[in-house]
Design an enzyme around this catalytic site. Sequence first.
Site, PDB file in Angstrom:
ATOM      1  N   SER A   1       0.855  -1.081   0.040  1.00  9.52           N
ATOM      2  CA  SER A   1       0.130   0.028   0.068  1.00  9.52           C
ATOM      3  C   SER A   1       0.873   1.171   0.059  1.00  9.52           C
ATOM      4  O   SER A   1       1.877   1.355   0.571  1.00  9.52           O
ATOM      5  CB  SER A   1      -0.874  -0.024   1.391  1.00  9.52           C
ATOM      6  OG  SER A   1      -1.615   1.020   1.418  1.00  9.52           O
TER       7      SER A   1
ATOM      8  N   TYR B   1      -3.193  -0.690  10.204  1.00 13.21           N
ATOM      9  CA  TYR B   1      -3.010  -1.078   8.846  1.00 13.21           C
ATOM     10  C   TYR B   1      -1.575  -0.683   8.181  1.00 13.21           C
ATOM     11  O   TYR B   1      -0.874  -1.473   7.656  1.00 13.21           O
ATOM     12  CB  TYR B   1      -4.238  -0.425   8.067  1.00 13.21           C
ATOM     13  CG  TYR B   1      -4.124  -0.944   6.717  1.00 13.21           C
ATOM     14  CD1 TYR B   1      -4.612  -2.093   6.162  1.00 13.21           C
ATOM     15  CD2 TYR B   1      -3.729   0.095   5.619  1.00 13.21           C
ATOM     16  CE1 TYR B   1      -4.516  -2.261   4.737  1.00 13.21           C
ATOM     17  CE2 TYR B   1      -4.019  -0.331   4.481  1.00 13.21           C
ATOM     18  CZ  TYR B   1      -4.259  -1.496   3.872  1.00 13.21           C
ATOM     19  OH  TYR B   1      -4.399  -1.578   2.452  1.00 13.21           O
TER      20      TYR B   1
END
Length: 259
Positions: free
Chosen positions: A138, A151
């Site tokens: 990500s 996350y």
Amino acid sequence: VKFSLAGKVVLISGASGGIGLGLAEACVARGARVAMASRNLRACQALAKRSQARAYALDVRRPASVKSAVSKVLKDLGGIDVLVNNAGVHMFSDVASMPEAALAGTFDTNVFGPLRMIQAVLPGMRRRGSGMIVQIGSTLAYRSLENIGGYSASKAALQRLTESLRMELAGTGIRVLDISPGVVKTQLRKNAWFRGKAPAPAETLPFARSVGATAEEIADAMEAGRRDLMSAAWPVRLAMKYLSVLAPGFLDRQLAGKN
Ligand SMILES: NC(=O)c1ccc[n+]([C@@H]2O[C@H](COP(=O)([O-])OP(=O)(O)OC[C@H]3O[C@@H](n4cnc5c(N)ncnc54)[C@H](OP(=O)(O)O)[C@@H]3O)[C@@H](O)[C@H]2O)c1
């Protein structure tokens, strides 16, 4: 094309929806033999039928499930040329009240899951002296924002493992590709664990991109034999890749309250 997907066996974790499904379709279109795997076998079977792929039950949190899925793919398709570690979960919480169990669960899927998959496929790739491991990370591996520290930490951990793995596999014929998507319009935020207010859907965020465009860009990067790809709109790339290093305080002020 440095690494043609035509005829290659591609195993994709988390292929029952979102980026994994889009990538499965893109790989099939380029002539790959695709193994779609996730916890929801029924969904994978239905989608696999539509895209001429095969479906497998896989829960990356369970070592036994990882082993059995990989050995079934090997038995059915004869070998695994490409592993795409795509299965992942999101979580939203401030750090002060983050439950340990929520963080551990996120790491179990996003970090230990890929680790288990890599360890299951590597012996075969080493024997054949070729292969590719694609890690879906990500942009948040580079820089975090409020309420997504858990996350972001998992994706940063994954990226560090990816870097070591690439160096360790140099000269073996096995490539390692680090993909960092920005916001993509999938169910990820809806499926997320959260504390407090529910996360806004991806569609409402600035610079959100489609699954189709993201999947094509990832498939292009695979075939080009790239080492990494930040698959995001240019302002996101500028912020996350460069400003995060060159002007972190400035970036924090720009992004404060934006999440
Ligand atoms: N969407 C974004 O904005 C974005 C941005 C950057 C990175 N990413 C990353 O891209 C990847 C795919 O996310 P997405 O956006 O496509 O999300 P998604 O729509 O929620 O899809 C996630 C997929 O992972 C599977 N999955 C979840 N837990 C699993 C487990 N324990 N074992 C096996 N499969 C599991 C789900 O299928 P089942 O429920 O059937 O298991 C589903 O197919 C993730 O790693 C995510 O972190 C997404």
